[in-house]
Design a protein around this motif. Structure first.
Motif: not given
Length: 126
Positions: A64, A73, A75-80, A89, A91, A96-97
């Protein structure tokens, strides 16, 4: 020098064997943020993808970038990743994703300013 090239080539070939042996196929989906109009300053443009029945998606890479702020970034996030089927989402119970996705329809989303982009690479495995 020749031995080093041979060793590197063999390492690359061996790294690919597990995916090929499992029948995995690699896919990449893209998302972005574009300029809005009027009072809407930014518009999210998700990337849509489907995990077919009988397969699982395993996230192998996420990137991203938001050039307006210099943000980067991996690092995959919880709202991707949003599940269209489940309406939420993806998680775990702690927020956590998830990196393993069951069959279904998904939207990959990134935020930020206009010009922000993201890519999500995943393997489909039977």
């Amino acid at each position: 020098m020749r031995n080093h090239r041979w060793i590197i080539l063999m390492m690359l070939v061996l790294a690919l064997i597990p995916s090929a042996a499992l029948g995995a196929s690699r896919h990449t989906v893209y998302a972005s943020v574009t300029s809005g109009s009027g009072s809407i300053q930014a518009v999210l443009v998700p990337g849509e993808f489907t995990v077919p029945q009988g397969q699982t998606a395993t996230v192998v890479r996420f990137v991203h970038d938001n050039p307006a702020t210099g943000y980067h970034s991996e690092k995959l996030g919880p709202s991707n990743i949003y599940s269209v089927n489940l309406g939420r989402y993806m998680t775990d119970a702690q927020g956590n994703p998830l990196f393993q996705l069951p069959p279904g329809q998904y939207r990959f989303v990134v935020g930020g300013h206009p010009g922000a982009t993201g890519s999500l690479t995943y393997d489909l495995v039977p």
